[in-house]
Design an enzyme around this catalytic site. Structure first.
Site: not given
Lengths: 221, 733
Positions: B48, B94, B529
């Site tokens: 992430h 998310h 992005g």
């Protein structure tokens, strides 16, 4: 025409209301902070929409007890016009300036759409520029816009011609389709629909303009 | 606990680090890390935060253009929109938190992306949401839809930023892993954009916003792993949002940034205090020293590990000019927000943190935030699906029946149930509301606007990720063009499965190549992005979903168009070639249960030519209404225009049409439907011929029914019922 708009922590339609007022009134609108305990000398005070104090406790409950609201109440007693929109309406009922209360929408969900309303009285400084029984379109955007009051209060509001706007297609379950009410002296109006979002043809409507024109003609006479 | 816990291979594995990654940490530090440091490396090197599987491929995106002020690498992308202003925008996923706890997962997704935008000095002016849910029949789907929509509304409505657009589709591949991608757009003075680069040795490092609690520890690590049957246990890693605090934080930060106190600013998002301090120092080529005892805490007894890794929401880290602390403190006091000087900028190149009188962290920032392993993972490019060859069976269903069923299907039904829960009008600048091709928000106080859209067609990407990636960019370009905007740049959210599987990695590589090709051909660069991998549950991956968020500029709002016409007797012109491509179409899926064939090919030269033509005609005032043709093809587009207009239309099938339904429902690309005044048809035809753009007249507007060739007329009332019924009925269960 001297106007002010109050900003609470969490207000989010304060700029929109000031922009709409400035366009119609043709002069700058004063911005007032919630912690101020005095209002500048004005003819009309706007209590804007939003989520004052995060809607904690109940929508409007904390704002109704803020320093500036005490000044707004004193101003209303002197006859200054007070316009509460959406969260502003909730604040005015919590502050006791208007009867009744606004509870969760009957569908339980937030509702944002344009609704059709009837201008139920033109005998007020907020509605005198509308044709009698005019049908207008204004946006609503709220989670707690369901107007409730006991039967005696509702009867009295009707008997005293204090219902300013009624929904023609009730979006939230409000008693007797009430979208906006006046106080007994008719210088305080609370309404859930947003006239400030309907003052510009680019935004899809101009049916809010007569409300501000009403104030201009009634208060600058 | 620090230094007292033995770092075992099990503990390393629990932190999601491989043995090789741990060996690298030992090499960087020249010693064993303590537990806090291990936690820091784990989050910063998580997929992430580090993009370790995608980095080498992301480099293929074109990221520059004369109007790009700041490309990827900062909190958000920045483009010049003229008049001394810049648009700041980004999209972020998310997904994992929203699947576990939909309301808070989605709400904090909105909060996080808002912070990425206002941290650059921009006032947020619009939000959009691209949502992918599982099969409507899946027992969990309704609960997820309801929670996600309420969470987005609950947060966005309260902060007072309009949610103006997005998209929502359903597919069983998302049953165990929904997607919640949120895009935020803000506007800043072009010469007052703030960056997250800690500079000036001795400058104070300041913490503002909400207090730090124990929530969300290791959220970034969770977002970098697959789900299994124990995912429910991860609920405590989902953070809780407070939009009221966020609203105060927006106002306080923008007020502060209007002064000259701020050197650098970054939100504490994924990996909280750790990533914000490491990244600011790394970008600035400096170091940071933190006193963890000064961090405002929500509860007593928090360890250094918890303080460094908490993902409590609504917090920002600032570097101020030395001596400006009191001026800044007064602003935050006015907004009732915590303000604490918790450290200073150093020249050491190291992140050093002290807690309880001891040094608990001492790591080099460049290594933590820049030297994460980069994986060039093996990939298998997917074999493109064979084209679907339709035959006369597709015409066995009447066109009117096919249209009504399509309009009432989950992917095409009206989204009113969703968008009416969002305040899409607050800020009083929304000049195109949800339901059209692109939303448009006016640039406050001007007669210009920003056009915004989110696009991706995952079923195309599944059949051919390269074409699918290309198509997502092209469709976004068309949607902006269809309102009259000049497309400027995109942000994206690349949602894929487990990159350690070569087939999934192949999807990612191919999609990036397709997107890059389209961005290059259309002069439509990527400026920001986010990558979301490991979107799998029990080994089943989602459809590849390279979500695109497009931004364009409308120079003159008086010349903007929408999908609604206001007159009868207008001519309908179809721009672009129609071969009747049914492969991967909604028509095949919804009416024949077929998910078959290759997606429609994308001809980028044609896309550009047709778009330039359409934009030119709109700017010349020749177009009354315009709609991009996409899902469901021509028939669905004209139906949507009728519904928006409140008026009917008649479509004439061309002679020798071949398969009628292929012509009506095919999803050929690079097409638009224009409604124009009859006396301008000649002028439009001359322009089209000169530009080499195919255009045919196919019908006109009028009446109160839609008539598709010789099919039974469909009254507007029936059309509306079909379109409006599905969503509320589904949600009522």
């Amino acid at each position: 025409m001297r106007a002010a708009v109050v900003t609470f922590p969490g207000s989010n339609c304060d700029r929109d209301l000031a922009v709409a007022m400035e366009a119609v009134f043709g002069r700058p609108v004063l911005r007032v902070w919630h912690a101020d305990s005095e209002l500048p000398p004005v003819d009309v005070v706007g209590i804007p929409g939003g989520f004052s104090y995060g809607d904690y406790l109940r929508p409007g409950a904390i704002a109704a007890r803020s320093p500036i609201l005490r000044a707004v109440i004193r101003a209303a007693e002197r006859g200054v016009a007070v316009l509460g929109i959406c969260n502003g309406f909730q604040i005015l009922t919590e502050a006791g300036l208007l009867p009744g209360a606004l509870i969760r929408n009957v569908g339980l969900a937030f509702v944002c759409r344009e609704v059709e309303l009837e201008v139920a009285t033109t005998a007020s400084p907020f509605t005198c520029a509308y044709p009698a029984r005019a049908r207008i379109r204004l946006p609503v955007a709220h989670h707690d816009g369901n107007y409730v009051a006991d039967v005696e209060t509702l009867d009295r509001l009707e008997a005293e011609d204090r219902i300013a706007f009624r929904y023609l297609d009730n979006p939230n379950g409000s008693a007797r389709g009430i979208a906006g009410v006046l106080n007994a002296r008719r210088n305080v109006l609370g309404m859930m629909p947003h006239p400030e979002r309907a003052c510009d043809p680019k935004l899809g409507g101009t049916d809010g303009i007569p409300l501000f024109r009403s104030l201009l003609s009634a208060l600058v006479a | 606990m620090n230094g007292e816990v033995r770092i075992t291979p099990e503990l390393v594995a629990e932190h999601g680090l491989t043995a090789e990654e741990y060996a690298r940490i030992l090499e960087i530090l020249g010693r064993e890390p303590n537990l806090v440091e291990l936690g820091i490396f784990a989050v910063m090197w998580s997929e992430h935060c580090s993009y370790k599987s995608s980095k080498t491929h992301l480099a293929k995106f074109p990221t520059t253009a004369p109007w790009v002020i700041c490309g990827p690498g900062e909190n958000a992308g920045v483009v010049d929109i003229g008049d001394g202003l810049a648009a700041v925008f980004k999209m972020e996923s998310h997904n994992h938190p929203s699947f576990i706890e939909p309301y808070q997962g989605a709400a904090t997704g909105v909060g996080g992306i808002l912070r990425d935008v206002f941290t650059m000095g921009a006032r947020p002016v619009a939000l959009l949401d691209a949502l992918r849910f599982g099969d409507p029949a899946h027992p969990r789907t309704r609960w997820l839809v309801s929670g996600v929509v309420a969470g987005i509304g609950g947060y966005g409505n309260c902060v007072g930023v309009p949610t103006v657009g997005g998209e929502t589709t359903f597919h069983r591949a998302y049953d165990g892993n929904i997607l919640v991608n949120v895009m935020c757009v803000g506007i800043a003075p072009a010469d007052r954009v703030f960056y997250a680069r800690a500079a000036g040795v001795g400058n104070p490092v300041v913490y503002v916003g909400a207090k730090t609690g124990r929530d969300g520890i290791h959220g970034a690590t969770m977002a970098s792993a697959e789900f299994d049957e124990r995912s429910e246990e991860k609920r405590p890693t989902v953070q809780v949002g407070d939009p009221f605090t966020e609203k105060l934080l927006i106002e306080a930060c923008l007020e502060l940034m209007a002064s000259d106190c701020v050197v650098a600013i970054q939100d504490m998002g994924a990996a909280g205090l750790t990533s914000s301090s490491c990244e600011m120092a790394a970008r600035g080529g400096t170091g940071i020293e933190l006193d963890l005892d000064a961090v405002p805490l929500r509860e007593e007894g928090m360890t250094a590990y918890e303080i460094m890794l908490s993902e409590s929401q609504e917090r920002m880290l600032l570097v101020l000019r030395e001596g400006r602390e009191d001026q800044a403190r007064r602003i935050f006091a006015k907004w009732d927000l915590d303000f604490a000087v918790i450290g200073k900028v150093t020249g050491s190149g190291r992140l050093v943190a002290r807690h309880g009188g001891r040094t608990v962290v001492d790591v080099p920032v460049a290594a933590v935030s820049g030297a994460s392993p980069v994986y060039d993972r093996p990939f298998e490019l997917p074999a493109p699906a064979a084209p679907y060859d339709p035959d006369e069976r597709v015409d066995r269903i009447a066109a009117d029946e096919a249209l009504l069923r399509l309009l009432g299907s989950p992917d095409l039904a009206s989204r009113r149930w969703i968008y009416e829960q969002y305040d899409y009008m607050v800020m009083a600048d929304t000049v195109q509301r949800p339901g059209g091709d692109a939303a448009v928000v006016r640039i406050h106080g001007s007669n210009r606007g920003l056009a915004l859209t989110t696009d991706c067609t995952p079923r195309y990407c599944a059949a051919d990720p390269r074409t699918g990636g290309c198509q997502a960019v092209a469709e976004s370009y068309r949607n902006l063009t269809a309102v009259g905007a000049r497309p400027l740049a995109i942000t994206n959210c690349l949602n894929f499965g487990n990159p350690e599987r070569p087939a999934i990695m192949g999807q990612l590589v191919a999609a990036i190549e397709g997107m890059s090709e389209a961005c290059r051909a259309l002069d439509y660069p990527v400026v920001s992005g986010n990558v979301s991998l490991y979107n799998e549950t029990m080994g089943r991956a989602i459809l590849p979903t390279p979500q695109v968020g497009g931004l364009g500029l409308v120079e003159d709002l008086d010349r903007m168009v929408g999908i609604a016409w206001s007159e009868e007797g207008l001519r309908l012109l179809l721009v672009g070639d129609t071969v009747g491509w049914l492969g991967c179409s909604l028509f095949l899926r919804e009416l024949f249960g077929l998910e078959a064939g290759a997606p429609p090919p994308v001809d980028l030269a044609a896309e550009r030519r047709h778009a330039d033509f359409v934009r030119g005609c709109i700017a010349a005032g020749l177009v009354r209404a315009c709609h991009d043709l996409s899902d469901g093809g021509l028939a669905v587009a004209v139906a949507e225009m009728c519904l928006a207009s409140g008026g009917g239309a008649r479509i004439h099938l061309p002679p020798r049409v071949g398969l009628r339904n292929a012509w009506l429902f095919g999803e050929d690309q690079a097409r638009y439907l224009l409604a124009v005044a009859p006396h301008t048809v000649g002028e439009l035809a001359r322009r089209a011929a000169a530009a080499g753009v195919p255009m045919v007249e196919i019908g006109d507007t009028g009446g109160d029914a839609l008539i598709l060739g010789d099919a039974r007329p469909i009254s507007l009332a029936v059309l509306r019922r079909a379109h409006e019924a599905w969503f509320p009925r589904y949600m009522e269960g």
